[in-house]
Motif scaffolding. Sequence first.
Motif, PDB file in Angstrom:
ATOM      1  N   UNK A  24       0.827  -1.206   0.000  1.00 11.28           N
ATOM      2  CA  UNK A  24       0.000   0.000   0.000  1.00 11.28           C
ATOM      3  C   UNK A  24       0.861   1.255   0.000  1.00 11.28           C
ATOM      4  N   UNK A  25       1.904   1.272   0.824  1.00 10.42           N
ATOM      5  CA  UNK A  25       2.805   2.440   0.867  1.00 10.42           C
ATOM      6  C   UNK A  25       3.560   2.607  -0.444  1.00 10.42           C
ATOM      7  N   UNK A  26       4.005   1.500  -1.016  1.00  9.50           N
ATOM      8  CA  UNK A  26       4.748   1.585  -2.267  1.00  9.50           C
ATOM      9  C   UNK A  26       3.869   2.074  -3.410  1.00  9.50           C
ATOM     10  N   UNK A  27       2.606   1.629  -3.442  1.00  5.23           N
ATOM     11  CA  UNK A  27       1.693   2.129  -4.466  1.00  5.23           C
ATOM     12  C   UNK A  27       1.419   3.622  -4.257  1.00  5.23           C
ATOM     13  N   UNK A  28       1.359   4.050  -2.987  1.00  5.98           N
ATOM     14  CA  UNK A  28       1.203   5.476  -2.689  1.00  5.98           C
ATOM     15  C   UNK A  28       2.387   6.268  -3.234  1.00  5.98           C
ATOM     16  N   UNK A  29       3.589   5.777  -2.955  1.00  5.24           N
ATOM     17  CA  UNK A  29       4.776   6.454  -3.461  1.00  5.24           C
ATOM     18  C   UNK A  29       4.844   6.437  -4.974  1.00  5.24           C
ATOM     19  N   UNK A  30       4.381   5.353  -5.576  1.00  2.95           N
ATOM     20  CA  UNK A  30       4.388   5.243  -7.040  1.00  2.95           C
ATOM     21  C   UNK A  30       3.528   6.330  -7.673  1.00  2.95           C
ATOM     22  N   UNK A  31       2.304   6.515  -7.154  1.00  4.87           N
ATOM     23  CA  UNK A  31       1.415   7.533  -7.719  1.00  4.87           C
ATOM     24  C   UNK A  31       1.994   8.926  -7.505  1.00  4.87           C
ATOM     25  N   UNK A  40       9.130  11.263   0.583  1.00  2.41           N
ATOM     26  CA  UNK A  40       9.862  10.711   1.725  1.00  2.41           C
ATOM     27  C   UNK A  40       8.933  10.553   2.927  1.00  2.41           C
ATOM     28  N   UNK A  41       7.813  11.300   2.918  1.00  2.00           N
ATOM     29  CA  UNK A  41       6.901  11.296   4.055  1.00  2.00           C
ATOM     30  C   UNK A  41       5.988  10.092   4.149  1.00  2.00           C
ATOM     31  N   UNK A  42       6.218   9.045   3.384  1.00  2.00           N
ATOM     32  CA  UNK A  42       5.394   7.834   3.493  1.00  2.00           C
ATOM     33  C   UNK A  42       5.392   7.288   4.915  1.00  2.00           C
ATOM     34  N   UNK A  95      10.603  18.687   3.094  1.00  2.00           N
ATOM     35  CA  UNK A  95       9.198  18.649   3.492  1.00  2.00           C
ATOM     36  C   UNK A  95       8.789  17.249   3.939  1.00  2.00           C
ATOM     37  N   UNK A  96       9.229  16.236   3.211  1.00  2.00           N
ATOM     38  CA  UNK A  96       8.911  14.866   3.583  1.00  2.00           C
ATOM     39  C   UNK A  96       9.498  14.480   4.924  1.00  2.00           C
ATOM     40  N   UNK A  97      10.739  14.893   5.176  1.00  2.06           N
ATOM     41  CA  UNK A  97      11.360  14.618   6.476  1.00  2.06           C
ATOM     42  C   UNK A  97      10.590  15.326   7.591  1.00  2.06           C
ATOM     43  N   UNK A  98      10.147  16.552   7.315  1.00  6.11           N
ATOM     44  CA  UNK A  98       9.368  17.291   8.312  1.00  6.11           C
ATOM     45  C   UNK A  98       8.054  16.574   8.625  1.00  6.11           C
ATOM     46  N   UNK A  99       7.417  16.018   7.610  1.00  4.56           N
ATOM     47  CA  UNK A  99       6.184  15.252   7.829  1.00  4.56           C
ATOM     48  C   UNK A  99       6.461  14.047   8.724  1.00  4.56           C
ATOM     49  N   UNK A 100       7.571  13.376   8.484  1.00  2.00           N
ATOM     50  CA  UNK A 100       7.926  12.222   9.314  1.00  2.00           C
ATOM     51  C   UNK A 100       8.146  12.618  10.768  1.00  2.00           C
ATOM     52  N   UNK A 101       8.879  13.708  10.976  1.00  2.00           N
ATOM     53  CA  UNK A 101       9.170  14.157  12.345  1.00  2.00           C
ATOM     54  C   UNK A 101       7.881  14.606  13.031  1.00  2.00           C
ATOM     55  N   UNK A 102       7.024  15.316  12.293  1.00  2.00           N
ATOM     56  CA  UNK A 102       5.750  15.774  12.852  1.00  2.00           C
ATOM     57  C   UNK A 102       4.895  14.598  13.306  1.00  2.00           C
TER      58      UNK A 102
END
Length: 324
Positions: A24-31, A40-42, A95-102
């Motif tokens: 599911x995460x990989x398909x999200x990243x694919x789209x 990066x925020x997956x 931005x993706x790293x910030x989403x992960x930290x948040x």
Amino acid sequence: MPELWIDLLTVLDGTARLAAPLILCAMAGLVSERSGIVDIGLEGKLLAGAFAAAAVATLTGSPWAGLAAALAASVMLALVHGFACITHRGEQIVSGVAVNILALGMTVVVANALFRHGGHTPALGAGERFSPIALPFAESLIGIPLLGPLYAELVSGHNLLVYAAFLSVLLVWWLLWRTRFGLRLRAAGELPEAVDSAGVSVSALRYRGILIAGLLCGLAGAYLSIAHGAGFVREMSAGKGFLALAALIFGRWKPLPVLFACLLFGLLDTVAPRLQGMELPLIGPAPVALVSVLPYAMTVVLLAGFFGRAIPPRALGRPFVKEH
């Protein structure tokens, strides 16, 4: 029935279950990345979805309410990422790293405030989770040699979100390669100037891509906490979002190869406990830590390019600036 066949079915069954959130995460990243947005925020969206699902399922007693909350939480973080990267043309990796930290911080803080369980949610009961589904004729066909157990033990008996994970591969393939929207979305990740010259909004396409990614990550998060698991545990995503990114790169941003990469990671996760204590040359019994690190070691091998160079979409990570 041969014992080897039973063991093989057990391993394959575990592989499907452990690979589901990765798929599911990989398909999200694919789209998302096919539209030109690095995701990066997956990991953060996965974690936020897992917490929201478990928290709402605990408070309402309904796994469907938990699933809806997971989708909403993940989509909200996807919109934050899109606002930074698409509207304001910010650095997508930052931005993706910030989403992960948040997500990492907020899930623990809110869990402590709501439940006082040290950043966890209370354990969920059977009625608050998605239960396994017995497919038609599973019990009556189990006596048929080989094929009966294959259907009853491997195909049947999974929860709804496992089936959704495998269905997502087909849906993403159809969406991206068999629809006009998919053609435009892929063009936005390859040559956004051409999309803009055709009178189509690149920003709108990319926002739609990250929204779809948010929904898929929400499904993955809900799977972790209210389907495969029985509640939220802090940092329960355990790097699965990053493994999904590695599978995405290994699969060269194509649904079927990405699926096989996710299944490979799921297989390594499944066989790892069976390898503990196995006698290794010069080492002796295999250490638990060495076995546990197998999927992540494979990630390094894949990202190092030992299986060939992966060429991303040409406009991936490049903000689009409309020319006036």
